[in-house]
Structures are given as structure tokens and as C-alpha cells.
Write a protein that holds these residues in place. Sequence first.
Motif, PDB file in Angstrom:
ATOM      1  N   THR A 197      13.257  20.425  79.753  1.00 52.31           N
ATOM      2  CA  THR A 197      12.986  21.377  80.827  1.00 52.31           C
ATOM      3  C   THR A 197      12.892  20.621  82.139  1.00 52.31           C
ATOM      4  N   VAL A 223      10.355  21.376  75.926  1.00 52.34           N
ATOM      5  CA  VAL A 223       9.769  22.663  75.556  1.00 52.34           C
ATOM      6  C   VAL A 223       9.995  22.890  74.067  1.00 52.34           C
ATOM      7  N   ARG A 253       7.081  27.755  74.706  1.00 55.30           N
ATOM      8  CA  ARG A 253       7.796  29.004  74.949  1.00 55.30           C
ATOM      9  C   ARG A 253       7.571  29.928  73.740  1.00 55.30           C
ATOM     10  N   GLU A 281      16.501  26.731  80.206  1.00 55.02           N
ATOM     11  CA  GLU A 281      15.413  26.266  81.064  1.00 55.02           C
ATOM     12  C   GLU A 281      15.827  26.203  82.526  1.00 55.02           C
ATOM     13  N   ARG A 320      15.724  29.638  84.223  1.00 58.31           N
ATOM     14  CA  ARG A 320      14.431  30.285  84.425  1.00 58.31           C
ATOM     15  C   ARG A 320      13.883  29.969  85.813  1.00 58.31           C
ATOM     16  N   GLU A 350      14.504  36.081  77.382  1.00 65.54           N
ATOM     17  CA  GLU A 350      14.043  35.232  78.479  1.00 65.54           C
ATOM     18  C   GLU A 350      13.674  36.107  79.682  1.00 65.54           C
TER      19      GLU A 350
END
Length: 201
Positions: free
Chosen positions: A86, A107, A124, A141, A144, A181
Motif C-alpha cells: 500500500t 495490507v 482491509r 490500493e 483508493r 472497495e
Amino acid sequence: MVSVSSSIAAKIKGAPTGTFFETSDLATLGRAAAETSLSRIADRGDIVRVRRGLYWKGPKSRFGAGAPSPLAVALKLCAERGVGPTGWSAAAALGVTTQVPATPELVVVGQVPTGIQGIRFRSRSNHRRIGLRYLEVALLELLRPPDIGEVSFDALRGRVEALVDDKQIRWDRVRKAAEREPARAGERLRLIAPPAMGDTA
């Protein structure tokens, strides 16, 4: 009959450098006997005890077998938990930055592991990540929020297309995981969909 110790020693001798050995993997030979044998082989310097039940065959030197990197240990222990990088670690893994963080960031799905020095973990809750590859997690990642500065969206799009063509990223698996997500991640994924994916993104 070949003894447990001899059988395990033969497996270790025939394994390539960088191989991990878990007591649980050798349980068919007798768990207690396997642990005792691995411990004795470690005492000889042929392998290294990483933690209880986990050993590693490193490159041989006059100092012994060496030790695996914290990242290698983390990936081994979290292999079935949707593990991946990440932050800047994700950007570096995907090849869209030359910056490499001093402390790797990973993660995992669910509770973060303990007892691994030199790694920063985040958790997560998206169970669709389980089974994803390292670079597939890295892509989710980077999509996000919040943004990582200095990472070019166009560069990411081009890199992802190349990785999909090279079969290192499975677009259908990433797309399905992205459904769980944050919304912004899904929107961004659609924007960088490789041309061959058409409207399936």
C-alpha cells in the motif's frame, strides 16, 4: 525405513535457496518429530529458525544460512490473506515511482499479524481480495483515497495495461474485488480499463 530426520534433511538439501519450511507442512511425518528435526538442522546452520514452526533456507556463508527479509516473512505468513503493498510501496511495486519507503507497507484482509519487525501493516475488510496477487492488491490500493502525490494517472494506466497484457494482473479478478472497495476506487478502475476490456470494467 528412512528416519524423520533423514527425510526432512533430504527435503531441505534438495530445496532451492530461499525456501521456507513449516512444521505443519511436515506434519505427516509427525509434528513433534518434525519440529525436533528442524530445530537440530537449524542448530547445524543449514536453515534459520524464523519463528515457532517456521524455518528458512538461506544462502550459505561462513556465518551460516543468513536470515530472510522481513518482507519475505510477511508475504509467507500472509500468503492466503490477500496481502499486498500500500502507499508508496504499492506505487513502487507497480513501477510508477522511484521512491521506495524505508519501511515497507503492506495490507492484509482481517487482523494484522504480530511479531514481524520492519513492516508496517494495515487491515482491509474486503474478503474478495483473498486470492489476489501482490500487484493486483497494489493496484486496488493506489486507486483508493487519499491520492498519492507525484503518481501520474496516465503512467498508471499505461503500466496497468502492460501488466494485464503480461498476465501479471488479472483484470476480471481486480474488477470483482473493486466492487467491495470505496466507490472512488471503482470509478478510477473504470477510467484506467485497458482497451481490450471494453465495457467490462
